[in-house]
Structures are given as C-alpha cells and as structure tokens.
Design an enzyme around this catalytic site. Structure first.
Site, mmCIF file in Angstrom:
data_model
loop_
_atom_site.group_PDB
_atom_site.id
_atom_site.type_symbol
_atom_site.label_atom_id
_atom_site.label_comp_id
_atom_site.label_asym_id
_atom_site.label_seq_id
_atom_site.Cartn_x
_atom_site.Cartn_y
_atom_site.Cartn_z
ATOM 1 N N PHE A 430 17.987 69.151 33.330
ATOM 2 C CA PHE A 430 18.711 68.889 34.442
ATOM 3 C C PHE A 430 18.952 70.333 35.188
ATOM 4 O O PHE A 430 20.192 70.625 35.759
ATOM 5 C CB PHE A 430 19.909 68.433 34.063
ATOM 6 C CG PHE A 430 19.920 67.381 32.940
ATOM 7 C CD1 PHE A 430 19.111 66.241 33.120
ATOM 8 C CD2 PHE A 430 20.692 67.429 31.725
ATOM 9 C CE1 PHE A 430 18.906 65.447 32.052
ATOM 10 C CE2 PHE A 430 20.555 66.661 30.676
ATOM 11 C CZ PHE A 430 19.503 65.585 30.835
ATOM 12 N N CYS A 431 18.001 71.142 35.273
ATOM 13 C CA CYS A 431 17.969 72.391 36.007
ATOM 14 C C CYS A 431 18.993 73.251 35.323
ATOM 15 O O CYS A 431 19.616 74.213 36.155
ATOM 16 C CB CYS A 431 18.049 72.237 37.682
ATOM 17 S SG CYS A 431 16.809 71.492 38.309
ATOM 18 N N ASN A 432 19.282 73.172 34.197
ATOM 19 C CA ASN A 432 20.439 73.952 33.342
ATOM 20 C C ASN A 432 19.934 74.503 32.154
ATOM 21 O O ASN A 432 20.377 74.010 31.007
ATOM 22 C CB ASN A 432 21.637 73.000 33.018
ATOM 23 C CG ASN A 432 23.109 73.934 32.962
ATOM 24 O OD1 ASN A 432 22.743 75.075 32.437
ATOM 25 N ND2 ASN A 432 24.122 73.368 33.234
#
Length: 886
Positions: A430-432
């Site tokens: 999740f782009c984290n």
C-alpha cells in the site's frame, strides 16, 4: 433478518447504520449506490466511492452555471473566484482551522502538496527531516529534497509510556526510538551554507494506511515544544521544529482539529473524502510556516509583474496565489461543496462510529477463525501493538492468512479469489514500505533479498523465502454495510479455513467427479459383488479379455437391477497380475489439434500438423510464432485487449500463407510464411525472462491490425530465441520449459486439455448454478482454455498423475498443471467479448494449489531413447495416447 445480523446489531446497533441520520444505511445504499448491487467494495483507503446523489448535484451545477477562468476579470470569472473562496473556507472549516491562522492551497492531490513542502522548505546543513516508519512513499520522497540540501534524515518509532495515569498532564508522554541517520556528502554544502535560523521538519500520518492505527495528535505539541527531551539531547535536534501531517487517509472518518493540534502543514486528497473529484487536493499551511517556504519557479497566476528580457519578477503576496501554479482545476474545486454536503448531512462522528463498528466486527471475526487442527487462520497487523501511539483504530483491517500447516497463503491468491467472488480489496504494501516491513518483520536483508529475487511493487511475488512480502487490506467507507462485511467473512471462511471432513481447502485432485446418486447405490453394490466374483477369472486372463467381458456384466446389471450403467464412472478398476497388481485405465485418444499462430488471437483446428525440430526443441509448426506490440512497446494480450480473440487465423501449408480475418476489416489479410515478407527491421523483445529477436512487417500489415484492434500496433515474427534469463536463484524467469522454449509461449510449448475434465467442470458449474451460488449455467468448451491438444477417454483429471506420455511416435514430459487466470472468463458472443466469473470461479473451488488454480497439463517434447528422430514428426487426430510410457 438472520441470526448473525441480529447478533451484530446487539453489539454494534447503537453505532451502525446512522440510526439518527436523515437516511439509514440501507436507504443510502438503495438510493445513492445502486451500482454496487452484487459488488462488495472494500478499498475505501485507496479511493472511496462517490454518491449518485452527489454526482447528480455536480452535473446539475455544471449544466446550469457558467464558470470562467479565475485569472480573468469577467463576470463569470468573478463567479468562479467566489466559488473558490467558499471552497477554501469549507476545507478550513472541516479541520476547524481559522483563516486568520491557516491558508488553503489547492494542489493536484496530497502527493503534490507534499512535494511542494519538500521542495520549498528552508533546508540547510543543520536541518533534519524526521519521520515515523509508518509513512506513505509520498512522504518518504521529501527525504530526497532534505538530503539533497545537506540535511540529515532519519526514521523513528514512537511508543506511548504505559504508566502515565498518575500524570496530570493532558499530553500523553511518549518515547522515541531512532533509526540510523542518513546523510549525503557534506563538503559541497558547507561553502554555500545559509546563515540564520535552522528549521527541521517532522512528518507523520494521522492514520497509518497499512494498519489503520491512528497516531496521537499530541505529537504536534510534543515535537514542537519538547523535542530536546524526546530526542534525548541528540545533536541533530537543534533549531525550530515544524510538523507536517499526512491526513489523506485519516481525515475521511476523523479529521484533525487544528485549533487543538496546530500542525504547520496538513495535506489532503478529496477523492479519499467523498470519491469525486480526483486529481484535486490541498495543502493547509499555517500562515507563519507558509512564509518560510521558498519557491523558485513562477508561473501564470503567481506573479504580479514580470519582464521578459531582464531578470525581474514581482511575485504575488497572497499565499494561495503564490503557490497555485497556472490555472487551478476550478471546475473540480466547484464540485467539492457537493461532497462536503453529503458528509455534513451524516456528520463525521456518525460516519466514524458506523465504520468503526464494521471494522471491529471484521477484526474480531478474523482473529477468531481457526482451522480444524486448532491452528489460527489469520494474523491481523496492529492488533497486539498496544504500545503504539494511537487513540483508536481507523476503518482498516490488514492481515495475512495461514494454512493449517502454518505456511502462508499468498496475498495475490486472496485477491484473485476475492475478485471472482465480487469482492474488491487491496493487497501489497500500500505504498507504505516502513509499516509493511515493521509489521511483517522484514529486515533490511529480507527486503534487499526480495528485490534481488525480482520482487517489485504490484507484482505476483507475494511469498518469498517463506515470508509474505505484503498483506491483504480491507477498508470501509461511510456507505459500507454489514452485508459487505459478512460476505467478505464468508468468503474467507469458505476459501481459506480448513474444516472437519473437508479435503484440504480447495486442493481437490483426482477425486471422483460424479458422485453416486441414491438410485445408483444399489447398482454399485451389485457391481462390486460381481467384481468380487470376477477376480479369480481376471487373475488368469489377459487385460484385453477382461476389457471385453466386464462391460457385458455391467450392461446386464442394467436389466437385472433396473439401473443405468455409467461407463465413465467405472473406467478405472483394480486387477491382480501375478504376484503384483496394477491400475487399468480406459484408453486415451487425441481428439483435436489447435494452432495459435498469433499470440492471444484465435487459433484454428486441424486433423494433423507437423512438429518443427529447430535443433533446440520441438513445437507445433508456426504455433505462437507472431506477436502484436503497441507503439509504446507493450506486448498485447487478451488480458489487456480482449478484442484480440475476435481476430481469426488459419494457415495453408501448401500455399505457404497465413490468413488473418477480423469482423472489423472487410478484407482478409494474407501474410507469406517466407522471410521475404519482412520489411527488414528487426528488434529484440524480452517476455517473461526470455529474449527474442523479432522481424517486423510493412505499414499495410500493421495498419490492418491497428484497424482490427482499434489501436495502433505492429506485427512481429519470432526469428530467433537464443537464450533465456537466469535470475540469481538460478530459476528460469517465469517459464516452466526453460530448456526448449522457442516461440512466444508463456510457460511451455504444448498445453493439453481433457474433454472428460471439461465435462466434469461443466457439471460442477451447472450444479453451482442450481444451488444459487452462481448465475445462469455456462457451458464451457475445451477451446476456452486455448489448448494445443485435446484428448478424450479415461476419467476426469487422470492427466494430473501423468509424468510423461506418448502420442503416436512422439514423446512428451509433463511440466505440471497450467495456472489459469481471468483470460479463460472471456468469451466471444456474436462478435462481442463478454466476461463473467466462470469457469475460473468454479475451478477455484476445487483446483487450487498454493495460490495457483490448475487446469490442463503443460508438456515438453522429448527425444525417445534409442529412437532415430526425423527432422519433422506429425501429430494426428485419433492417435492413441499412452500415459507414463517411459
């Protein structure tokens, strides 16, 4: 109302469904989200959904109003300026920010707002950029600006002090755990080091988009007022600290109150609030903080005056005008008031309570799931992290699933099966990356090893070296319902939980395909009695005589017992032979041969076809020897361009011509099989780790295909495949047949399908339709699976156990089952490409093995021992197939 929902409402009824709102949740779904009928949408953290009522208001507004460019002086431009002023105030009101203290700068999204802060912040060699591990990549990107200007950058973990009850302070004490400090070369920055105050920036999200943990907003005051104590006298904490909050996720259900938590910068994206418009966000900046930002570029709308041929520019003084480059997206800005109207009518507190009830229900239910051996099914991330600085959970549940033996289900397997069940969710990191590594327990060594193994964002490497590389995430919005949550829970139970008397979570292979109905039990009992009497006779006679005699007894049973003889149900039986025994199977024959000259286009069937021997290996001559490529270099397949199945092909070996036709083209295209038809241009192509040399064609051929597909493309022919890519682990890319791979095939040169297996699949699809678990029954043809070879005979899925086989005088080795994808759900109906969930949904219910849905057998041609091979061999329909023959 079912008992499960009654139980849910007993626990959460006071918070669920807007009981005191203008509409109940059921009314909202029935009137404003009719398009969700039959669909479960659980990716509101990625993008929430717009209301149909909201869009009707937007369209009415645009249809009845005239909005001019706000950089003009006309009446309509003044109207636009007035609307934009109101919109800025609405944004500030949402965060309880006074216009005396804050300004709202419109951007193209939260990422653009973060980029603006990063590039305009007054970095120096003395500055520091500090950020929590749980941050989006768009926040981490600010690090490049800081390091590029000589500043230090470092990540931190924050824990609340557990024993703070005795303290009278309303601010919760926290403890910071600092990661290593990052710096780039210092020498080049010292010469131009600015004098004056030092400014540092601390960034954290109001809500982690990986786990849903909400950070304590007291961090704003703690960092701004007590940074020296928190950082324990670290030399990098000199100067003034400013605080940036990424509220893109958190503000949809819990907007921060800037009158209580006076952050310097807050970023937001409006599509995460109410679905529309996309491409619009805002930077909410404190007035004193905004004045510190140093912007180099100027544009239309940001200057009061400029002179073209000398170095002179006078910038505008208003913060919004100074930072909003060019003409703002004023029509989108005019639309946000309709979104805020929806949220305000429900109230944020009610939205937060509603989504929290669904989140807690799903979280508790997932944690309670166990396999039949007592092993836990689900690991929920953040569920035991009580020390993390958070006041409560956001409407997110991130998790991974385990098998009964403790191994992990891949998140891509979960996502694929969820899609087949009409459930939309999110998987990955999740782009984290910081939160992902933290919760999954991935070290730097693990992360680098994953990258070396080929893992990048959005790929299918979901488990590497026995560890997940990401997670599954479900998230809720104001329009989510109990029924959404319940269908998701039922999906997890039905697809991933091993229950008593259940055969391995969908891993059903070689099971008998047609269960015995009650009326056949008497027949079966009689059959077994006669079989017992036959055993002495069978032990003294050859198999061929038993084959002839046994059916006579079976047919006689029809008259004796009044039951039907089903030859397919009893095509395998045990026969003693000497001191040992063996399994006798019905005969198998080659039923059809299909060639697919152009990858992903329709093929043609033939009674016989030559196998080409290139010296490296054998394949069906001209099979997948051509490929279509877009002008951007993308290889076209039916997954991306479903209309490719409408392009028909055939080959006349005597004329040496490939014929191609399409319903979109009047003329049938003829392409010579000889090399003189090329235009002379060649290029290198890499597909799934295999390197090819391709030859191109003239504009006439390329124009024909461009018209047939409705997009520019070109045709290439494989002229050579000389090598294959070995990654560091030694495996051959994604290709199963690394030794003899030739043309543009995915995993192997031959794909075999059994008619009996397809027939069994159709029975299951029909049965599911009758039970109501799927729609109208779909009759699936073997050609739906794009096989080269279709066989008949034997029992369904007999091919699962084949190690090798012989067809005529040709030998093949099994490379295992073919992993199926959504492409088999595409069907050509009267010139239109339609998509459904079948047959993949039914296959997923009984043909799953560790993330793969297997159907059909991949083959590699082998040279028989002691057999002198001709340069070309021939396959013919009707040839007998001998499994496990060498």
């Amino acid at each position: 109302m079912d008992t499960d929902k009654e139980e849910f409402l007993r626990e959460f009824g006071a918070d669920y469904g807007y009981p005191n709102g203008p509409k109940t949740i059921d009314e909202i779904r029935a009137t404003e989200f009719k398009r969700l009928d039959g669909l479960v949408y659980l990716d509101h953290a990625g993008a929430t959904l717009y209301s149909e009522l909201q869009m009707e208001a937007v369209f009415k507004d645009l249809a009845t109003s005239v909005y001019g460019n706000p950089h003009s002086q006309s009446d309509y431009s003044s109207t636009t300026c007035g609307i934009m002023k109101e919109a800025r105030q609405q944004v500030l009101d949402y965060f309880n920010a006074s216009p005396k203290d804050y300004k709202c700068i419109f951007t193209s999204g939260a990422t653009a707002a973060l980029k603006l802060v990063g590039e305009a912040f007054p970095w120096s060699h003395q500055s520091s950029f500090m950020y929590t591990m749980e941050n989006h990549n768009s926040v981490l990107g600010i690090r490049e600006y800081a390091l590029g200007q000589g500043a230090a950058a470092f990540a931190i973990d924050i824990e609340e002090t557990l024993h703070h009850v005795a303290s009278r302070s309303t601010v919760v004490p926290v403890r910071v755990s600092q990661h290593q400090i990052q710096r780039r070369s210092e020498a080049r920055f010292l010469e131009k080091e600015p004098t004056g105050d030092t400014y540092n920036l601390f960034a954290f999200p109001s809500e982690c988009n990986f786990s849903g943990l909400r950070f304590n907003l007291d961090l704003v005051k703690i960092i701004k007022e007590d940074s020296e104590r928190i950082l324990e006298g670290s030399p990098i904490c000199n100067g003034r600290w400013m605080v940036l909050i990424d509220a893109a996720k958190g503000c949809s259900t819990n907007p921060l109150d800037l009158s209580k938590h006076p952050a310097d910068f807050v970023v937001v994206s409006f599509y995460k609030l109410f679905g529309y418009p996309t491409g619009l966000g805002a930077l909410i900046a404190r007035n004193d903080a905004a004045k510190l930002l140093k912007k180099a570029y100027f544009s239309g709308g940001t200057v009061a005056a400029s002179i073209a041929d000398i170095d002179f520019v006078k910038r505008r003084e208003e913060v919004e005008e100074l930072f909003e480059d060019g003409t703002t997206s004023f029509l989108s800005i005019a639309s946000i008031r309709h979104g805020f109207k929806i949220l305000n009518s429900l109230t944020i507190s009610s939205i937060s309570q509603h989504t929290a009830s669904l989140t807690m229900y799903v979280r508790k239910t997932l944690l309670a799931l166990i396999h039949d051996n007592g092993a836990s099914v689900c690991t929920v991330y953040g569920s035991d992290s009580l020390k993390v600085s958070c006041h409560e959970w956001g409407p997110i549940v991130s998790f991974n699933l385990r098998r009964p033996d403790g191994s992990w289900f891949g998140y891509r397997e979960v996502e694929k099966l969820a899609s087949l069940s009409g459930i939309q969710l999110r998987t990955g990191c999740f782009c984290n990356p910081g939160a992902c590594a933290k919760y999954l327990g991935l070290s730097h060594s693990d992360l680098l090893s994953n990258v070396e193994a080929g893992h990048v964002c959005w790929d299918d490497y979901d488990v590497v070296n026995g560890k997940p590389t990401g997670a599954v995430r479900v998230s809720f919005g104001y329009m989510s319902t109990y029924e959404d949550a319940k269908k998701f829970i039922d999906f997890v139970r039905g697809s991933f939980v091993s229950l008593p008397n259940q055969i391995g979570c969908g891993y059903h292979f070689r099971e008998r395909s047609i269960p015995f109905p009650d009326k056949d039990k008497k027949w079966f009992a009689g059959f077994m009695a006669i079989l017992v009497m036959l055993i002495p006779y069978m032990s003294h006679h050859s198999y061929s005589r038993v084959e002839l005699i046994l059916p006579k007894f079976l047919i006689g049973m029809k008259h004796l017992l009044g039951c039907t003889y089903n030859s397919k149900a009893f095509c395998v039986f045990w026969v003693p032979e000497g001191s040992g025994s063996r399994l006798l199977a019905g005969s198998f024959y080659l039923n059809s041969i299909t060639i697919y000259p152009i990858k992903s286009c329709a093929g043609f069937s033939t009674e016989s076809w030559p196998l080409s021997n290139t010296g490296i290996g054998h394949c069906l001559r001209y099979d997948r020897e051509w490929i279509l490529k877009s002008l951007t270099g993308e290889i076209l397949t039916q997954k991306k361009v479903p209309e490719m199945c409408l392009i028909g092909t055939s080959i006349d070996l005597h004329q040496g011509i490939l014929f191609v036709e399409s319903p979109r083209c009047k003329e049938r295209l003829q392409i010579s099989l000889e090399s003189e038809s090329y235009n002379g241009s060649g290029e290198e192509i890499c597909i799934r780790g295999q390197r090819y040399e391709g030859q191109g064609y003239n504009n006439e051929v390329n124009s024909w295909f461009s018209h047939a597909l409705g997009q520019p493309c070109c045709l290439l022919r494989c002229s050579m495949s000389t090598s294959y890519y070995l990654n560091k682990s030694g495996s051959v890319g994604m290709c199963r047949d690394g030794q003899s791979r030739l043309n543009f095939s995915n995993e192997a040169q031959f794909l075999l399908i059994s008619k009996e297996s397809v027939s069994d699949l159709n029975n299951r699809i029909s049965s599911n339709a009758k039970k109501g678990s799927s729609g109208v029954p779909v009759e699936v043809s073997p050609m739906r699976f794009r096989p080269n070879l279709v066989i008949s005979g034997g029992e369904p899925y007999a091919e699962d156990g084949w190690r090798n086989l012989k067809i005529g005088d040709n030998y093949f080795t099994s490379l295992g089952g073919c992993n199926r994808c959504q492409m088999i759900n595409l069907v050509n109906k009267a010139g239109q490409v339609k998509k459904s969930n079948e047959p993949l949904a039914t296959l997923a219910s009984y043909r799953r093995v560790k993330g793969q849905i297997l159907f059909g057998l991949l083959l590699r041609y082998e040279i028989g021992d002691g057999v002198e091979q001709e340069p070309e061999s021939l396959l013919q329909v009707g040839q007998k197939i001998h499994p496990n023959s060498f």
